[in-house]
Scaffold this active site. Structure first.
Site, PDB file in Angstrom:
ATOM      1  CD  GLU A  93      -2.776  -1.431   2.455  1.00  0.00           C
ATOM      2  OE1 GLU A  93      -3.965  -1.695   2.249  1.00  0.00           O
ATOM      3  OE2 GLU A  93      -2.535  -0.742   3.530  1.00  0.00           O
ATOM      4  CB  CYS A 106       3.202   7.628   3.253  1.00  0.00           C
ATOM      5  SG  CYS A 106       3.871   6.443   4.312  1.00  0.00           S
ATOM      6  CB  CYS A 117       6.442  -2.107  15.804  1.00  0.00           C
ATOM      7  SG  CYS A 117       8.142  -1.725  15.401  1.00  0.00           S
ATOM      8  CB  CYS A 337       1.598   6.627  11.533  1.00  0.00           C
ATOM      9  SG  CYS A 337       2.340   7.608  10.689  1.00  0.00           S
TER      10      CYS A 337
HETATM   11  S1  SF4 Z   1       6.429   0.277  12.653  1.00  0.00           S
HETATM   12 FE1  SF4 Z   1       7.577   0.130  10.777  1.00  0.00          FE
HETATM   13  S2  SF4 Z   1       9.309  -1.016  11.160  1.00  0.00           S
HETATM   14 FE2  SF4 Z   1       7.679  -1.399  12.961  1.00  0.00          FE
HETATM   15  S3  SF4 Z   1       6.658  -3.162  12.287  1.00  0.00           S
HETATM   16 FE3  SF4 Z   1       5.498  -1.324  11.412  1.00  0.00          FE
HETATM   17  S4  SF4 Z   1       6.364  -1.175   9.557  1.00  0.00           S
HETATM   18 FE4  SF4 Z   1       7.792  -2.216  10.552  1.00  0.00          FE
END
Ligand code: SF4
Length: 345
Positions: A93, A106, A117, A337
């Site tokens: 995406e 982005c 994460c 995000c």
């Molecule tokens: S925040 Fe970024 S580095 Fe962490 S799992 Fe999501 S995409 Fe990967």
């Protein structure tokens, strides 16, 4: 032998391809102009080439690096998320965020992500593969074409979509180099921002390369226990090692670094956390981007409240550390995000 993806080719690669096919080398320049100046998408668009060469081009290289299969617009129509299919049927995406004067993209660098994460939908889906440089370039060109139809241009590119860009270092940087080429798309290096979860050796390497590209580091906590519980990468490179690498980056480049901090209610948005952060960042050439957490299916943490976010920023401001609480964008279409993922809904 399968034909290469046209966007994976550097200018020298393209020159070699064209001359090996028995064409004059100036054809490479014409094709490059078509791709990166005229933003042409298909071999048929290349009206600067003969019909014969256009059909030869179909054999020589593949043009459909990323195919849009779904487009979602937020209710305020300022955010568009596009789901792209890759040649091997994996999906990624990319998101366009439209501000008054800025058209920020982005983009993704991997299908999935290996960093895990806990608050991130991409992390929750696991790692599929690295994108090639051409697949990264093609996301930008797709949106560049879309915007040019409305008389706009891409103004900023944030490399913060799916994936850890520094886990796919070579392809990410070569995509940036390609888009930065003054003889091609000519997109200024300073208008790119790469965001990393904290791959310390890569931060040091990036610092040594002394590029003009901006760097953002996802910090989210300065206590090792807390950060490790949110970001497994912290078990490999702890907060001290990460901040050392950040100091090194600032010393080597003289550039201001951005720290990203997803504000999670009762977890890292407390006055105590703000004070600890302020203490760690004191005297650093940096800026904190505090982002109220965007919800994902796989994480139970809640977003901060407006009051807590304001108080968090206030503590940093008082300590002389510039902090912005970022406006949340595209939440209704899972384009905020940490919300990018395939097959989550
Ligand atoms: S925040 Fe970024 S580095 Fe962490 S799992 Fe999501 S995409 Fe990967």
């Amino acid at each position: 032998m399968t034909s290469p993806l046209i966007y994976d080719l550097t200018f020298d690669d393209l020159m070699a391809l064209v001359t090996e096919a028995g064409e004059s080398d100036y054809r490479a320049r014409q094709i490059w102009d078509g791709l990166y100046k005229n933003l042409w998408q298909n071999p048929d668009d290349f009206t600067n080439l003969s019909k014969t060469l256009r059909s030869k081009l179909v054999e020589l290289a593949k043009f459909d690096a990323v195919t849009p299969i779904q487009k979602l617009d937020s209710a305020d129509r300022r955010t568009r998320k596009t789901l792209f299919k890759l040649q091997d049927d994996l999906s990624i995406e990319a998101v366009l965020m439209r501000y008054d004067r800025r058209q920020t993209l982005c983009i993704s660098t991997q299908a999935g992500c290996a960093m895990g994460c806990v608050f991130c939908a991409t992390g929750q889906m696991g790692f599929k593969r690295h994108l090639t440089s051409g697949e990264i370039v093609a996301q930008v060109l797709y949106y560049a074409r879309l915007l040019s139809q409305e008389g706009y241009q891409v103004t900023n590119v944030v490399v913060m979509g799916m994936g850890e860009p520094f886990h796919n270092y070579a392809n990410t940087l070569s995509a940036i180099d390609m888009l930065n080429d003054p003889e091609g798309y000519n997109f200024g290096a300073r208008r790119f921002t790469i965001s990393t979860s904290g791959l310390v050796p890569a931060i040091r390497r990036f610092a040594d390369e002394r590029r003009q590209v901006n760097l953002a580091v996802s910090l989210h906590a300065v206590d090792d226990d807390l950060r490790s519980s949110m970001m497994p990468i912290n078990k490999k490179y702890n907060v001290e090692e990460l901040l050392d690498a950040c100091h090194y980056y600032i010393d080597r480049t003289g550039r201001r670094l951005t720290f990203e901090w997803a504000l999670i209610n009762g977890v890292n948005d407390t006055p105590e956390q703000a004070r600890k952060l302020a203490q760690k960042l004191k005297g650093m050439l940096c800026h904190v981007n505090a982002i109220p957490l965007n919800p994902t299916n796989g994480y139970s943490g809640k977003s901060t409240t407006h009051e807590r976010a304001v108080a968090f920023k206030g503590t940093l401001d008082q300590a002389g550390i510039p902090c912005t609480v970022r406006i949340r964008r595209g939440i209704d279409i899972q384009a905020g995000c940490g919300q990018l993922a395939i097959g989550e809904d």
